[in-house]
Design a protein around this motif. Structure first.
Motif, mmCIF file in Angstrom:
data_model
loop_
_atom_site.group_PDB
_atom_site.id
_atom_site.type_symbol
_atom_site.label_atom_id
_atom_site.label_comp_id
_atom_site.label_asym_id
_atom_site.label_seq_id
_atom_site.Cartn_x
_atom_site.Cartn_y
_atom_site.Cartn_z
ATOM 1 N N LEU A 289 -45.418 6.704 25.116
ATOM 2 C CA LEU A 289 -45.375 5.426 24.413
ATOM 3 C C LEU A 289 -45.082 5.527 22.749
ATOM 4 C CD1 LEU A 289 -45.299 2.301 24.124
ATOM 5 C CD2 LEU A 289 -47.789 2.313 23.919
ATOM 6 N N ARG A 290 -45.670 6.570 22.204
ATOM 7 C CA ARG A 290 -45.336 6.736 20.648
ATOM 8 C C ARG A 290 -44.110 7.576 20.482
ATOM 9 N NH1 ARG A 290 -50.893 7.939 20.224
ATOM 10 N NH2 ARG A 290 -50.767 10.283 20.697
ATOM 11 N N HIS A 291 -43.616 8.119 21.363
ATOM 12 C CA HIS A 291 -42.275 8.719 21.242
ATOM 13 C C HIS A 291 -41.130 7.341 21.759
ATOM 14 C CE1 HIS A 291 -38.829 11.775 22.326
ATOM 15 N NE2 HIS A 291 -38.647 10.987 23.501
ATOM 16 N N LEU A 292 -41.481 6.687 22.427
ATOM 17 C CA LEU A 292 -40.648 5.499 22.853
ATOM 18 C C LEU A 292 -40.402 4.636 21.564
ATOM 19 C CD1 LEU A 292 -39.152 3.351 24.465
ATOM 20 C CD2 LEU A 292 -41.221 2.315 25.032
ATOM 21 N N ILE A 293 -41.554 4.284 20.734
ATOM 22 C CA ILE A 293 -41.499 3.607 19.760
ATOM 23 C C ILE A 293 -40.694 4.207 18.522
ATOM 24 C CG2 ILE A 293 -42.752 2.659 17.637
ATOM 25 C CD1 ILE A 293 -45.003 2.079 19.855
ATOM 26 N N LEU B 293 -41.417 4.326 10.363
ATOM 27 C CA LEU B 293 -42.393 3.170 10.845
ATOM 28 C C LEU B 293 -42.985 3.388 12.165
ATOM 29 C CD1 LEU B 293 -40.607 -0.122 9.891
ATOM 30 C CD2 LEU B 293 -42.398 1.140 8.618
ATOM 31 N N SER B 294 -44.056 3.011 12.889
ATOM 32 C CA SER B 294 -44.799 3.508 13.881
ATOM 33 C C SER B 294 -45.574 2.217 14.654
ATOM 34 C CB SER B 294 -45.968 4.582 13.628
ATOM 35 O OG SER B 294 -46.759 3.926 12.750
ATOM 36 N N SER B 295 -46.072 2.537 15.636
ATOM 37 C CA SER B 295 -47.009 1.353 16.323
ATOM 38 C C SER B 295 -47.951 0.585 15.535
ATOM 39 C CB SER B 295 -47.705 2.129 17.404
ATOM 40 O OG SER B 295 -48.697 2.861 16.996
ATOM 41 N N HIS B 296 -48.548 1.409 14.460
ATOM 42 C CA HIS B 296 -49.214 0.791 13.400
ATOM 43 C C HIS B 296 -48.607 -0.196 12.773
ATOM 44 C CE1 HIS B 296 -52.653 3.490 14.198
ATOM 45 N NE2 HIS B 296 -51.999 4.365 14.085
ATOM 46 N N ASP B 297 -47.448 -0.150 12.401
ATOM 47 C CA ASP B 297 -46.521 -1.169 11.773
ATOM 48 C C ASP B 297 -46.253 -2.317 12.345
ATOM 49 O OD1 ASP B 297 -45.910 0.343 9.003
ATOM 50 O OD2 ASP B 297 -45.344 1.486 10.689
#
Length: 296
Positions: A234-238, A250-254
């Motif tokens: 999922l992190r790779h997709l983001i 930017l990441s999932s946290h953003d």
């Protein structure tokens, strides 16, 4: 200041009505309403001790002026030595209460309107600009599967953690014609919570679920294994979508922070904490505090 173990605010009818409104009209979780009550009780006890009033004294909110609230803030900071985040959370509760009291014509003006927060050392997380948000949403629509579009749209509008997205199951989604919500059955603190869904999420989920014929137990199974989607995937997709949107870094946290800021514009602090899965509303204060600073 003496602390009481209970949170009853009996003999304070206006406050009881306010709490009743929170529980019924706003449909807040009982724990959240209890937090509001605890904050208000703290102020009432301080007020009675400061004025040397007896326990049977019933508070008249029209007697509370801005200077009284400023003294409460200063005593909390310099005498009780409470953390700034705790003080600010209680000030937000008072601001919401007095705003409600004005709307209900219980008082003619809001004494908390000019009340400022205690400065905090916490650095607020970066907030996505409207241009960055549009770039991200455009990248989501381009070259991604329906599953991936649904995942990313959901994260953008709900602030879910990657672990929570991967753990979602089909029965965690409840959709109506114009309303819906999802249930996070276990977040990182093993607490269950519900998050309302806006129309973008409802439309996307309806489309996704109409084509959902997999036997996987998970709402967003891995396209390779049909089992649980991994957080790494999922992190790779983001990351891929952020690069496509020219938003490297930017990441999932953003996306989670984006939700926090967007909801803080019109959502009460304790309710936002509940939606984000924060056990302590002081954690949620970073969004409210940053917005207040920007608006000054």
């Amino acid at each position: 200041m003496n602390q009481s173990s209970g949170i009853s605010v009996q003999r304070e009818p206006t406050i009881e009505e306010f709490l009743h409104m929170l529980a019924n009209e706003d449909e807040l979780h009982p724990k959240t309403v209890k937090e509001y009550a605890s904050d208000l009780k703290h102020f009432i006890e301080w007020y009675k001790e400061r004025r040397l009033l007896g326990e049977k004294f019933a508070l008249r909110i029209e007697d509370i002026d801005t200077s009284t609230l400023v003294h409460y803030r200063e005593d909390s900071h310099k005498v009780m030595r409470l953390k700034p985040a705790t003080i600010n959370r209680r000030l937000i509760t008072l601001k919401r209460f007095f705003k409600w009291a004005v709307l209900e014509s219980r008082i003619s003006h809001d004494p908390s309107k000019a009340l400022k927060f205690i400065p905090e050392d916490k650095v607020s997380p970066r907030r996505m600009t409207s241009e960055e948000e549009q770039a991200f949403l455009a990248a989501v629509e381009f070259g991604n599967s329906l599953r991936d579009q649904t995942i990313l749209t959901l994260m953008f509008h709900t602030g879910l953690r990657t672990m929570e997205v991967c753990n979602l199951m089909p029965h965690d989604i409840e959709l109506g014609r114009r309303s819906g919500h999802l249930t996070v059955r276990a977040d990182k603190r093993n607490v269950q919570r519900k998050i309302p869904l806006n129309m973008q999420c409802i439309l996307m989920l309806n489309q996704y679920l109409s084509n959902f014929d997999t036997e996987s137990a998970y709402l967003f199974p891995s396209e390779k294994t049909n089992d649980r989607l991994t957080e790494r995937a999922l992190r790779h997709l983001i990351k891929k979508v952020m690069i496509a949107a020219e938003l490297e870094g930017l990441s999932s946290h953003d996306l989670r922070h984006r939700f926090g800021y967007a909801m803080a514009e019109h959502t009460p602090l304790h309710r936002l904490a509940e939606m984000m899965g924060h056990t302590n509303p002081d954690t949620t204060m970073i969004y409210v505090k940053a917005l207040n600073t920007n608006h000054q």
